[in-house]
Design a protein around this motif. Structure first.
Motif, mmCIF file in Angstrom:
data_model
loop_
_atom_site.group_PDB
_atom_site.id
_atom_site.type_symbol
_atom_site.label_atom_id
_atom_site.label_comp_id
_atom_site.label_asym_id
_atom_site.label_seq_id
_atom_site.Cartn_x
_atom_site.Cartn_y
_atom_site.Cartn_z
ATOM 1 N N LEU A 137 7.198 13.430 -13.866
ATOM 2 C CA LEU A 137 8.286 13.460 -12.895
ATOM 3 C C LEU A 137 8.524 12.057 -12.336
ATOM 4 N N GLY A 138 8.915 11.137 -13.211
ATOM 5 C CA GLY A 138 9.064 9.748 -12.822
ATOM 6 C C GLY A 138 10.163 9.507 -11.814
ATOM 7 N N TRP A 139 11.161 10.371 -11.754
ATOM 8 C CA TRP A 139 12.253 10.172 -10.797
ATOM 9 C C TRP A 139 11.732 10.196 -9.364
ATOM 10 N N MET A 140 10.615 10.859 -9.131
ATOM 11 C CA MET A 140 10.048 10.895 -7.789
ATOM 12 C C MET A 140 9.543 9.517 -7.375
ATOM 13 N N HIS A 141 9.047 8.739 -8.344
ATOM 14 C CA HIS A 141 8.628 7.365 -8.037
ATOM 15 C C HIS A 141 9.802 6.560 -7.503
ATOM 16 N N TRP A 142 10.903 6.608 -8.225
ATOM 17 C CA TRP A 142 12.053 5.787 -7.842
ATOM 18 C C TRP A 142 12.673 6.272 -6.541
ATOM 19 N N ALA A 143 12.635 7.573 -6.303
ATOM 20 C CA ALA A 143 13.138 8.090 -5.036
ATOM 21 C C ALA A 143 12.260 7.606 -3.886
ATOM 22 N N GLY A 144 10.940 7.615 -4.087
ATOM 23 C CA GLY A 144 10.031 7.158 -3.053
ATOM 24 C C GLY A 144 10.166 5.671 -2.776
ATOM 25 N N LEU A 145 10.272 4.865 -3.834
ATOM 26 C CA LEU A 145 10.434 3.418 -3.653
ATOM 27 C C LEU A 145 11.767 3.098 -2.990
ATOM 28 N N ALA A 146 12.810 3.833 -3.379
ATOM 29 C CA ALA A 146 14.114 3.632 -2.733
ATOM 30 C C ALA A 146 14.037 3.994 -1.254
ATOM 31 N N GLY A 147 13.258 5.027 -0.932
ATOM 32 C CA GLY A 147 13.096 5.416 0.464
ATOM 33 C C GLY A 147 12.425 4.311 1.274
ATOM 34 N N TYR A 160 0.574 8.925 -6.128
ATOM 35 C CA TYR A 160 0.469 10.337 -5.758
ATOM 36 C C TYR A 160 1.743 11.153 -5.982
ATOM 37 N N LEU A 161 2.900 10.504 -6.099
ATOM 38 C CA LEU A 161 4.112 11.255 -6.406
ATOM 39 C C LEU A 161 4.306 11.326 -7.913
ATOM 40 N N GLY A 162 4.940 12.393 -8.360
ATOM 41 C CA GLY A 162 5.232 12.528 -9.783
ATOM 42 C C GLY A 162 4.033 12.850 -10.636
ATOM 43 N N ARG A 163 2.936 13.275 -10.007
ATOM 44 C CA ARG A 163 1.747 13.573 -10.798
ATOM 45 C C ARG A 163 1.859 14.909 -11.517
ATOM 46 N N GLY A 164 2.771 15.755 -11.072
ATOM 47 C CA GLY A 164 2.951 17.032 -11.743
ATOM 48 C C GLY A 164 3.694 16.861 -13.061
ATOM 49 N N ARG A 165 3.911 17.925 -13.730
ATOM 50 C CA ARG A 165 4.631 17.905 -14.999
ATOM 51 C C ARG A 165 5.711 18.978 -14.965
ATOM 52 N N ALA A 166 6.775 18.739 -15.713
ATOM 53 C CA ALA A 166 7.854 19.730 -15.793
ATOM 54 C C ALA A 166 8.178 19.972 -17.252
ATOM 55 N N ALA A 197 0.827 -1.203 0.000
ATOM 56 C CA ALA A 197 0.000 0.000 0.000
ATOM 57 C C ALA A 197 0.867 1.260 0.000
ATOM 58 N N ALA A 198 1.966 1.233 0.753
ATOM 59 C CA ALA A 198 2.872 2.389 0.778
ATOM 60 C C ALA A 198 3.498 2.614 -0.599
ATOM 61 N N ALA A 199 3.953 1.518 -1.227
ATOM 62 C CA ALA A 199 4.534 1.644 -2.566
ATOM 63 C C ALA A 199 3.483 2.105 -3.569
ATOM 64 N N GLY A 200 2.257 1.600 -3.424
ATOM 65 C CA GLY A 200 1.180 2.042 -4.300
ATOM 66 C C GLY A 200 0.899 3.523 -4.146
ATOM 67 N N ALA A 201 0.971 4.030 -2.915
ATOM 68 C CA ALA A 201 0.759 5.460 -2.688
ATOM 69 C C ALA A 201 1.846 6.294 -3.358
#
Length: 299
Positions: A273-283, A257-263, A249-253
């Protein structure tokens, strides 16, 4: 002295393919204007383009992404099929290699000196019904989640959930008093199976469905039934189920919810902002490792 041969005028020179100078070609690329032999010609919307121009053009094309930022695939759940195949192979080896099961299952008392058990236990199973139920659940969830998340994100989710299941057993299993193992002690008996990882997929499914405003009522029923079974029937590591679903559930969140913005990209395009996914999963992975270390230091 040697006789110098006159050089033909430019308009009389035979055009050759730049990539294959030994081949004449009177067909030119519509983009760069260079000759292109049949092997280097690629059909385009108008006329023919050379392979170099096609490759260069592909770099500027934005890669298709899933709703949660993963790379779009052909729809085949290759990661899911690979995981199922690995579990089946390990199960067969368990039947023919004496003592293999005892070397693969996760035993909390051995986890600090044999850390591979945190992972190998996810691929080993205790019987035909055990692996059949887990693989069926994995197949059902994988067919849905893998195309939605992309293969890399789905693989990371499954790995974290499987590891989280082992960590859940480690945290919730109590060390025996005096350090002497007793019969039935989860700390000394251990567990095996993909159930923790599958429960992690359940947890991620619920979060992702809520993010998409879709119903997940059926999954609540399945989780509830399995929770009751885990407490009623002996020999089921409910701690691993709980650890898996919490981590899933934490990984699903993170994925929902992370990286939903655009740059803005260098060409003005909008990027996920896919790098936020990998940063969150690594965390999450780092947190699991820290919790594991603290648990063993306190045991």
């Amino acid at each position: 002295m040697t006789d110098e041969q006159p050089v033909p005028p430019a308009e009389e020179q035979v055009p050759v393919c730049p990539r294959h100078p030994d081949r004449e070609s009177y067909v030119r690329c519509q983009r760069c204007g260079r000759p292109a032999c049949p092997d280097c010609q690629r059909p385009a919307a108008v006329g023919i383009q050379c392979v170099d121009c096609v490759r260069e053009g592909a770099k500027s094309v934005r890669q298709a992404r899933t709703v949660f930022g993963g790379s779009v695939t052909d729809g085949r759940p290759l990661v899911t099929m690979t995981l199922i195949g690995a579990c089946v192979v390990v199960f067969v080896l368990q039947q023919v290699v004496p003592g293999l099961t005892s070397r693969l299952l996760f035993v909390p008392v051995l986890g600090d000196v044999q850390p591979w058990r945190f992972v190998t236990s996810v691929f080993a199973h205790g019987g035909l019904l055990h692996i059949a139920l887990n693989m069926y659940a994995l197949w059902i969830m994988g067919q849905y989640l893998e195309p939605m998340l992309g293969r890399a994100r789905f693989a990371a989710l499954y790995a974290l959930a499987g590891f989280g299941g082992s960590v859940g057993l480690l945290l919730l299993a109590s060390p025996p008093a005096g350090g002497v193992c007793t019969p039935g002690s989860a700390w000394c008996t251990g567990a095996l199976g993909a159930s923790g990882a599958v429960f992690g997929l359940f947890g991620a499914f619920i979060v992702l469905q809520r993010r998409l405003n879709r119903s997940a009522a059926g999954m609540y029923v399945i989780i509830g039934i399995n929770a009751v079974i885990g407490f009623v029937y002996p020999g089921i590591a409910w701690q691993a189920h709980l650890g898996g679903i919490v981590v899933g559930a934490a990984a699903g969140a993170v994925l929902a919810y992370l990286g939903r913005g655009r740059a803005e990209g260098p060409l003005g395009e909008r990027r996920h902002l896919g790098w936020m996914h990998w940063a969150g999963l690594a965390g999450i992975a780092v947190l699991l490792l820290l919790v594991t270390a603290v648990r063993y230091l306190a045991a």
